[in-house]
Design an enzyme around this catalytic site. Sequence first.
Site, PDB file in Angstrom:
ATOM      1  N   HIS A  80       0.852  -1.198   0.000  1.00 33.79           N
ATOM      2  CA  HIS A  80       0.000   0.000   0.000  1.00 33.79           C
ATOM      3  C   HIS A  80       0.881   1.239   0.000  1.00 33.79           C
ATOM      4  CE1 HIS A  80      -4.137  -1.640   1.410  1.00 33.79           C
ATOM      5  NE2 HIS A  80      -3.520  -2.497   0.628  1.00 33.79           N
ATOM      6  N   TYR A 208      -9.345   5.615   7.174  1.00 32.10           N
ATOM      7  CA  TYR A 208      -9.513   6.000   8.582  1.00 32.10           C
ATOM      8  C   TYR A 208     -10.540   7.117   8.606  1.00 32.10           C
ATOM      9  CZ  TYR A 208      -5.123   3.551   9.752  1.00 32.10           C
ATOM     10  OH  TYR A 208      -4.144   2.608   9.954  1.00 32.10           O
TER      11      TYR A 208
HETATM   12  C1  DHB Z   1      -5.539  -2.677  11.046  1.00 33.15           C
HETATM   13  C2  DHB Z   1      -5.518  -2.305  12.357  1.00 33.15           C
HETATM   14  C3  DHB Z   1      -5.099  -1.029  12.684  1.00 33.15           C
HETATM   15  O1  DHB Z   1      -5.046  -0.641  13.957  1.00 33.15           O
HETATM   16  C4  DHB Z   1      -4.721  -0.130  11.716  1.00 33.15           C
HETATM   17  O2  DHB Z   1      -4.351   1.112  12.074  1.00 33.15           O
HETATM   18  C5  DHB Z   1      -4.730  -0.519  10.417  1.00 33.15           C
HETATM   19  C6  DHB Z   1      -5.151  -1.798  10.081  1.00 33.15           C
HETATM   20  C7  DHB Z   1      -6.000  -4.030  10.687  1.00 33.15           C
HETATM   21  O3  DHB Z   1      -6.292  -4.825  11.590  1.00 33.15           O
HETATM   22  O4  DHB Z   1      -6.098  -4.329   9.500  1.00 33.15           O
END
Ligand code: DHB
Length: 397
Positions: A80, A208
């Site tokens: 990514h 997010y």
């Molecule tokens: C995941 C968990 C996280 O805390 C994060 O910031 C990004 C991805 C996950 O479990 O995929």
Amino acid sequence: MGPVEECCVKTQVAIIGGGPSGLLLAQLLQTRGIDSVVLERKTKAHVLSRIRAGVLERGLVGLLEEAGCADRLHAEGFTHDGTLLSYGDEMFRVDFAAHTGTPVVVYGQTEVTRDLYAAREASGGPIAFEVEDVRIEGADGPTPSVIYSQGGQMRRVDCDFIAGCDGFHGVSRQAIPLDQRQEYEKVYPFGWLGILSETPPVNDELIYANSERGFALCSMRNANLSRYYIQCSLSDSPEDWTDEGFWEELKRRIPADQAAKLVTGPSIEKSIAPLRSFVCAPMRWGRLFLCGDAAHIVPPTGAKGLNTAASDVHYLHRALTRFYETGESDGIESYSTDALARVWKTQRFSWWFSSLMHRYPDQSAFDLHMQVAELEHLRSNQAAQKAMAENYVGLPY
Ligand code: DHB
Ligand code: FAD
């Protein structure tokens, strides 16, 4: 405890905990010809059933390569180059590759652990499962040992060093006398409800979301396995949430165009994790070293838990290798200082990102304006994005 009869083995490094920290350390030591014994409280199936982190920093990928455990990660992991952040109806992208030249890799902690177990088994390195009553002795002297029981029999491992990789609830941290350790903690007034579902991810990069109904995260494990989280109340339990209730709430927290293309389905795992920041200092007591969650916890926003465990393993592996290869103990002496310097920086990032993206029960109108102002600054300011990207892809070791 069973009969007093003790069955004793000798090794160079006794590793308490067969999670990712313990196994990665064991395999890195093995590549340098340093022997270890791994002691795990649960069964292998249990360890592999825990759904946790999903985003790997370049540093962890490098350590897995060094341990000879990265083939499947390279074949099946997803690179990514950036991530999306949304607030209200706004959404923007932070481009990791453009700002740092480094991507992250999406590959589940479960798969990392599975690969590490496969390597451990292939190399014939010892692992004892379902160990009980684990006790550390003599870590402040020259001849430490770990005592435990297994199947009703007491056993002892005599060693040069002990690595406490037994997570937040393990025994290793408690072995450091109270007057010789400091603990720093912040507990957040919410948790994360997470589900795993066999559906295609809503987007090809993570999202997010800061919404007025609380935080949400859209993540993934592979092309047909999605991982989603929503901020929830600490008093909620997973049974309070039907799958339909979860999907409805998620859709209300992410941008409308994303919600419209979200593919829903039955959850195959559903759990709640509380959010906590925690640091224990120092991370070394004599010949006992703490690694990973045994020494520190971050709130999950930004996926730093597993990655910070890996940076501890880097410093400890380097220190022990130097000791066995040259007789120099400077890395051992500075382990705690070296590891903690990076730990505090990842604590700062995880605390900052959590504070930015969640709704707090006691948040004032001023606090809300500060969050929006910070998000708008991040959206419009390349220097701020670069700082975020540098932390997200992982600070150098
Ligand atoms: C995941 C968990 C996280 O805390 C994060 O910031 C990004 C991805 C996950 O479990 O995929
Ligand atoms: P652990 O994975 O906790 O492993 C410790 C091992 O030690 C366990 O196998 C345990 O059974 C064993 N053990 C415990 N006590 C003893 C004992 N007395 N004797 C022998 N063995 C013992 N991080 C992220 O980056 N993103 C996430 O989404 C995320 N979600 C998480 C969800 C939950 C519910 C939890 C608890 C953590 C989550 N984390 C996440 C954090 C991440 O999973 C951890 O940082 C990572 O697992 C740390 O690895 P570790 O090996 O140090 O500890």
